[in-house]
Motif scaffolding. Sequence first.
Motif, mmCIF file in Angstrom:
data_model
loop_
_atom_site.group_PDB
_atom_site.id
_atom_site.type_symbol
_atom_site.label_atom_id
_atom_site.label_comp_id
_atom_site.label_asym_id
_atom_site.label_seq_id
_atom_site.Cartn_x
_atom_site.Cartn_y
_atom_site.Cartn_z
ATOM 1 N N GLN A 246 43.980 39.646 34.314
ATOM 2 C CA GLN A 246 43.184 39.675 33.094
ATOM 3 C C GLN A 246 42.148 40.776 33.213
ATOM 4 O OE1 GLN A 246 41.325 35.935 32.062
ATOM 5 N NE2 GLN A 246 41.078 36.568 29.933
ATOM 6 N N ALA A 247 42.283 41.757 32.343
ATOM 7 C CA ALA A 247 41.305 42.841 32.278
ATOM 8 C C ALA A 247 40.211 42.463 31.287
ATOM 9 C CB ALA A 247 41.998 44.130 31.848
ATOM 10 N N VAL B 149 40.665 43.561 41.386
ATOM 11 C CA VAL B 149 41.260 44.836 41.778
ATOM 12 C C VAL B 149 40.681 45.912 40.876
ATOM 13 C CG1 VAL B 149 43.379 46.202 41.890
ATOM 14 C CG2 VAL B 149 43.383 43.803 42.629
ATOM 15 N N THR B 150 40.063 46.906 41.487
ATOM 16 C CA THR B 150 39.476 48.012 40.743
ATOM 17 C C THR B 150 40.129 49.307 41.198
ATOM 18 O OG1 THR B 150 37.354 46.855 40.610
ATOM 19 C CG2 THR B 150 37.354 49.215 40.124
ATOM 20 N N VAL B 151 40.729 50.006 40.247
ATOM 21 C CA VAL B 151 41.382 51.281 40.546
ATOM 22 C C VAL B 151 40.549 52.377 39.896
ATOM 23 C CG1 VAL B 151 43.510 52.606 40.456
ATOM 24 C CG2 VAL B 151 43.596 50.096 40.524
ATOM 25 N N GLN C 224 43.643 39.390 27.141
ATOM 26 C CA GLN C 224 44.162 38.081 27.521
ATOM 27 C C GLN C 224 44.817 38.161 28.893
ATOM 28 O OE1 GLN C 224 46.813 36.948 24.315
ATOM 29 N NE2 GLN C 224 45.145 35.982 23.184
ATOM 30 N N ARG C 225 44.926 37.019 29.517
ATOM 31 C CA ARG C 225 45.628 36.949 30.794
ATOM 32 C C ARG C 225 47.112 37.233 30.545
ATOM 33 N NH1 ARG C 225 44.187 32.085 34.845
ATOM 34 N NH2 ARG C 225 42.147 32.882 34.173
ATOM 35 N N ASP D 233 45.513 49.289 35.894
ATOM 36 C CA ASP D 233 45.804 48.094 36.675
ATOM 37 C C ASP D 233 44.532 47.338 37.045
ATOM 38 O OD1 ASP D 233 48.332 49.980 38.375
ATOM 39 O OD2 ASP D 233 48.637 48.474 36.809
ATOM 40 N N THR D 234 43.388 47.908 36.735
ATOM 41 C CA THR D 234 42.116 47.253 37.023
ATOM 42 C C THR D 234 42.027 45.929 36.270
ATOM 43 O OG1 THR D 234 40.949 49.327 37.452
ATOM 44 C CG2 THR D 234 39.612 47.434 36.794
#
Length: 113
Positions: A38-39, A109-111, A43-44, A88-89
């Motif tokens: 979920q960004a 996850v942070t890209v 939404q997830r 993808d974050t």
Amino acid sequence: VLLQASGGGLVQPGGSLRLSCAASGSIFSIYVMGWYRQAPGNQRELVATITSDGKTNYANFVRGRFTISRDNAKNTVYLQMNSLKSEDTAVYYCYIQSQYGYWGQGTLVTVSS
């Protein structure tokens, strides 16, 4: 039942990360294990799932870059993420389907460069 996810962090575009999620507690059997994300503001969404006999399913946006796997003896699911992109974050959540469905707490996850 407790799902403990780990492996998130900061990575540069094009880099890799491996997420893990271990399930513990009173689990009769796990039919499906998976990852969702979920960004912010979204939404997830489904990322990937794997059945007890190893059948996998991937979202189109990760196909060819991410690989899901599981260790049934350890009740653990993994997500190998390669060629990561800024999009993808997200917070990544693991999920299991046994007699009930259970969610993990999420790992960020942070890209970013």
